[in-house]
Design a protein around this motif. Sequence first.
Motif: not given
Length: 281
Positions: A213-218, A220-225, A227-236
């Motif tokens: 998902l991070m790769a697909a977003l990145y 697609s030009g959605r870098q901030a999203e 990073l948010a996917v990573y952070e949510k996963g890290r916290v979880l």
Amino acid sequence: MAIADASTITLARQVGDQVTLKILGPVEATRDGCELALPGKKLQTMLAILLLSRGQVVSVDRLSFLLWGWNPPTTVDAQIYTYISRLRKRLSPEVELIRRAPGYRVDTKNAWVDIEVFEELAEQGRDRLAAGLFEEASQLLRAALGIWRGSALTNVTEYLTETELPALDEAWTTTTEYRIDAELALGLHRTLILELVGLVNRFPFRERLRVQLMAALYLSGRQAEALAVYEKGRVLLVEELGVDPGLDLVQAFRAVLDGDPGLFPLPGLRGERPAMRYRNA
């Protein structure tokens, strides 16, 4: 075999054979397109157990546990024999149920068995992926996944579900991950985002899907999203499991920060042949 023929051959086998046997969804059997009655959960469970044994002998003790758990009836041997007899009447002569001590085995002969075809197509797809043949891999893996009719084993006993469903679910999920790997390599990232969001929500601890998902977003030009996917996963991972993100997830985070898609742990994005991480599908 040419990839264009793979799905055609699969469908031809299903249409041409007299008997089809299905467990990737409700347990079902048909002959010449007409459903064969399998009345009762125990009869459906018996057929599923034998198909999942891949032709190996299943002992009476194991049949008993998967049918009744720890509290079988006193007439267990007679009831198992009755279920076998009922299946023989419905499936013979195309499918043979054979008594072999200490139990029974099934010979599906030329019947079309969905789990067998799924595994065959999935293996072919993984092999194409390993060879860097991403379009062929995508087609084969999609054909494999297309055989499923929802969750497997939906009309069997809880004892069989608890024993066998986790492995079947894992096979579906890993095959889906392989397919997404192939389609990311084909540049289909934008079309994959919605599906991946759903998969990450469904399997929040599955880091491979989160990386995809991070790769697909990145891409697609959605870098901030991304990073948010990573952070949510890290916290979880930290709060729920008490573990840090794995190497692949950290590497994906660095790929987004550095703006370098070649750093994603997805070999297809680097022009490499991907390693087969999940051979159990």
